[in-house]
Design an enzyme around this catalytic site. Structure first.
Site, PDB file in Angstrom:
ATOM      1  N   ASP A  60     -14.761  -5.908  -7.815  1.00  0.00           N
ATOM      2  CA  ASP A  60     -14.386  -4.422  -8.326  1.00  0.00           C
ATOM      3  C   ASP A  60     -15.508  -3.752  -8.285  1.00  0.00           C
ATOM      4  OD1 ASP A  60     -12.572  -2.337  -8.813  1.00  0.00           O
ATOM      5  OD2 ASP A  60     -13.059  -2.462 -10.819  1.00  0.00           O
ATOM      6  N   THR A  93     -13.447   2.056  -5.273  1.00  0.00           N
ATOM      7  CA  THR A  93     -14.458   2.345  -5.843  1.00  0.00           C
ATOM      8  C   THR A  93     -15.794   1.909  -5.264  1.00  0.00           C
ATOM      9  OG1 THR A  93     -13.931   0.105  -6.960  1.00  0.00           O
ATOM     10  CG2 THR A  93     -13.676   2.175  -8.410  1.00  0.00           C
ATOM     11  N   THR A  94     -15.745   0.841  -4.467  1.00  0.00           N
ATOM     12  CA  THR A  94     -16.841   0.253  -3.550  1.00  0.00           C
ATOM     13  C   THR A  94     -17.165   1.151  -2.664  1.00  0.00           C
ATOM     14  OG1 THR A  94     -15.909  -2.033  -4.143  1.00  0.00           O
ATOM     15  CG2 THR A  94     -18.033  -2.038  -2.799  1.00  0.00           C
ATOM     16  N   ASP A 396      -5.757  -2.896  -9.820  1.00  0.00           N
ATOM     17  CA  ASP A 396      -6.143  -1.837  -8.722  1.00  0.00           C
ATOM     18  C   ASP A 396      -4.828  -1.642  -8.020  1.00  0.00           C
ATOM     19  OD1 ASP A 396      -8.682  -1.561  -9.268  1.00  0.00           O
ATOM     20  OD2 ASP A 396      -9.597  -2.847  -7.619  1.00  0.00           O
TER      21      ASP A 396
END
Length: 528
Positions: A60, A93-94, A396
């Site tokens: 994550d 988020t990446t 997530d």
């Protein structure tokens, strides 16, 4: 020897802002490159050793960046961008960090052409606004009753995690737990109403959703109290059922055994009085908050309570009290005088069950008008690292479904939207005049970093894949993206690789805002 420069000559130095900008862009791109390999279903995981010696294995983006020791102030801005994406969309988020890095690279090339940084930043924001419009046009509207689509979106999110082989099982679980607390009308979902409980033991297959409340604490059996109650009336107390203690250390010297008897008698009477009051209010399950100063409940009190047939669970944490009172519809009771029937919650069944070597207390069938619907998910796993990562992955997946509740649109995944937006922006940039045309073109090229990285991480030839995608999009295949299962390009919408439109739109918006604030910095000074 160089001539001595007078002190006010720093104003004449035009080079400094450019140097500062370059250094900032290099620092921020270093962070983006560090995290780039963990994007996508074939992305790698990072192992982080914390200062306390704990080990975290995660995929994550936000978790990795939060734990990294980053010193450069501009690199820290990227951590904040991924935190903003985490709270807004929860997934992607990446991607948002990689996008920011790519946009900074584009900005660097534009700065070298001699374009003013403010013009670059503002054109980027206009391009980002246009991208969001294109993405919303591309999206397919869904309704929350369409369970299949929700499950597909959740399993796409899970596919890049360690638990990907369990996605067929965890995705429906995530969908059901969000749908049980949300309905067609709701605009947002409070994920605090879904409680994830980690228990070591068993495998990930044993993870289950319980419509009710689960306590990790066990019922106290030392005095022979009950471990199962039907038609339970539940009291949540914040006082102690043990003899009162003075605040300071005091010693009482007892010279006479009659006084000794008297003290013990007093103690019994005091405790019996409390237990009788509890019984009088028809309470038969007692949850006791953890106490620091003295025992929450002592052996004598437990003996009385088990005689009165009341089930006792102690050591309820401070943080859990709010969740329990919300989901059971009972009010926390801070004093024995306030112990009345209207403050109790009710449940059909409270029982202690043995699940894979550890005991949990399960409260089901909560019927109360004041209780909010909440859900508990018990996550099982072989060791604590897998448990933590499963919890993050489930979080997530829950966020993905929350996004779909907020903005009910799905778009194809696998780099399809980015290529499409990039193609449309390049086409529109030809009709723009002036410097902005350059900036839009660079912005469009930067968006291709997502499909390129996806292809690289999957071990495909990224140049071949991305050019193939471009030609497919030119001939009208809007939903064509990279499918790692097919190890090539395909229509990802039909392959059920889906993501909420909110994830992409918020990623592009946040990335362009962050680039704007980085480009506007032209000097770093240190305060005393």
């Amino acid at each position: 020897m160089a001539p001595k420069v007078p002190s006010n000559a720093t104003f004449k130095n035009k080079e400094k802002p450019q140097e500062v900008r370059k250094a900032n862009i290099i620092a921020a791109r270093a962070v983006a490159d560090a995290i780039r390999t963990s994007l996508g279903p074939k992305g790698m995981d990072k192992m982080i050793k914390t200062s306390r010696g704990e080990i975290i294995i995660s995929n994550d983006g936000h978790t990795i960046l939060k734990q990294m020791a980053i010193l450069h102030p501009v690199a820290k801005m990227l951590v904040e961008v991924s935190a903003a994406q985490d709270s807004e969309a929860g997934d992607g988020t990446t991607s948002v960090v990689i996008l920011t890095g790519a946009l900074l690279g584009a900005a660097d090339r534009l700065l070298n052409m001699g374009i003013h940084p403010t013009i670059i930043a503002e054109s980027f924001q206009r391009a980002a606004r246009r991208s969001v419009e294109i993405l919303l046009e591309m999206s397919h509207r869904i309704s929350l009753s369409d369970r299949e689509d929700l499950i597909r979106a959740a399993s796409t999110s899970l596919s890049s995690k360690i638990v990907s082989q369990y996605s067929s099982f965890l995705a429906p679980l995530a969908v059901d737990s969000v749908l049980s607390i949300a309905d067609e009308e709701s605009k947002n979902v409070d994920l605090n109403d879904i409680r994830l409980i980690k228990k070591v033991g068993g495998t990930i297959d044993d993870t289950e959703m319980i419509d009710g409340v689960v306590l990790t604490q066990t019922a106290i059996k030392s005095a022979g109290g009950p471990t199962r109650k039907e038609k339970a009336k539940i009291g949540l107390i914040q006082f102690q059922i043990s003899p009162p203690k003075p605040d300071t250390e005091n010693n009482i010297v007892v010279s006479d055994y009659r006084q000794m008897d008297k003290i013990l008698k007093e103690e019994r009477a005091y405790l019996l009085n409390i237990c009788k009051k509890i019984k009088k209010s028809k309470c038969n399950v007692l949850l006791i908050q953890k106490s620091i100063l003295r025992d929450a409940v002592n052996d004598l009190a437990l003996h009385f309570l088990s005689k009165l047939n009341i089930m006792v669970v102690k050591d309820i944490e401070r943080e859990e009290v709010e969740f329990l009172s919300k989901s059971l519809g009972c009010k926390p009771i801070s004093d024995i005088e306030l112990f009345t029937e209207d403050r109790l919650g009710s449940a059909d069944l409270v029982e202690e069950i043995d699940s894979d070597g550890s005991k949990i207390v399960k409260l089901t069938g909560i019927k109360n008008n004041t209780a909010k619907p909440t859900v508990s998910v018990v996550i099982r796993g072989a060791n604590s690292m897998i448990l933590d990562e499963t919890e993050r992955s489930l979080h997530d997946a829950l966020c993905v479904i929350r996004c779909l509740v907020k903005e009910r649109g799905l778009i194809a995944g696998g780099g399809a939207p980015e290529i499409e937006v990039s193609r449309r922006l390049i086409r529109e940039s030809r009709s723009i005049e002036g410097v902005e045309a350059f900036v839009w073109k660079e912005f469009a090229d930067a968006l291709e970093v997502i499909p390129t990285t996806l292809a690289e991480n999957a071990g495909l030839n990224s140049i071949k894949v991305v050019t193939e995608l471009r030609s497919k999009h030119e001939s009208g295949g809007v939903n064509d993206g990279i499918s790692v299962r097919r190890s090539g390009t395909t229509n990802t919408y039909d392959e059920h690789i889906l993501q909420p439109v909110l994830v992409s739109t918020s990623a592009i918006t946040l990335a362009s805002e962050c680039v704007k604030s980085i480009l506007r910095i032209d000097d770093i000074t240190f305060s005393r």
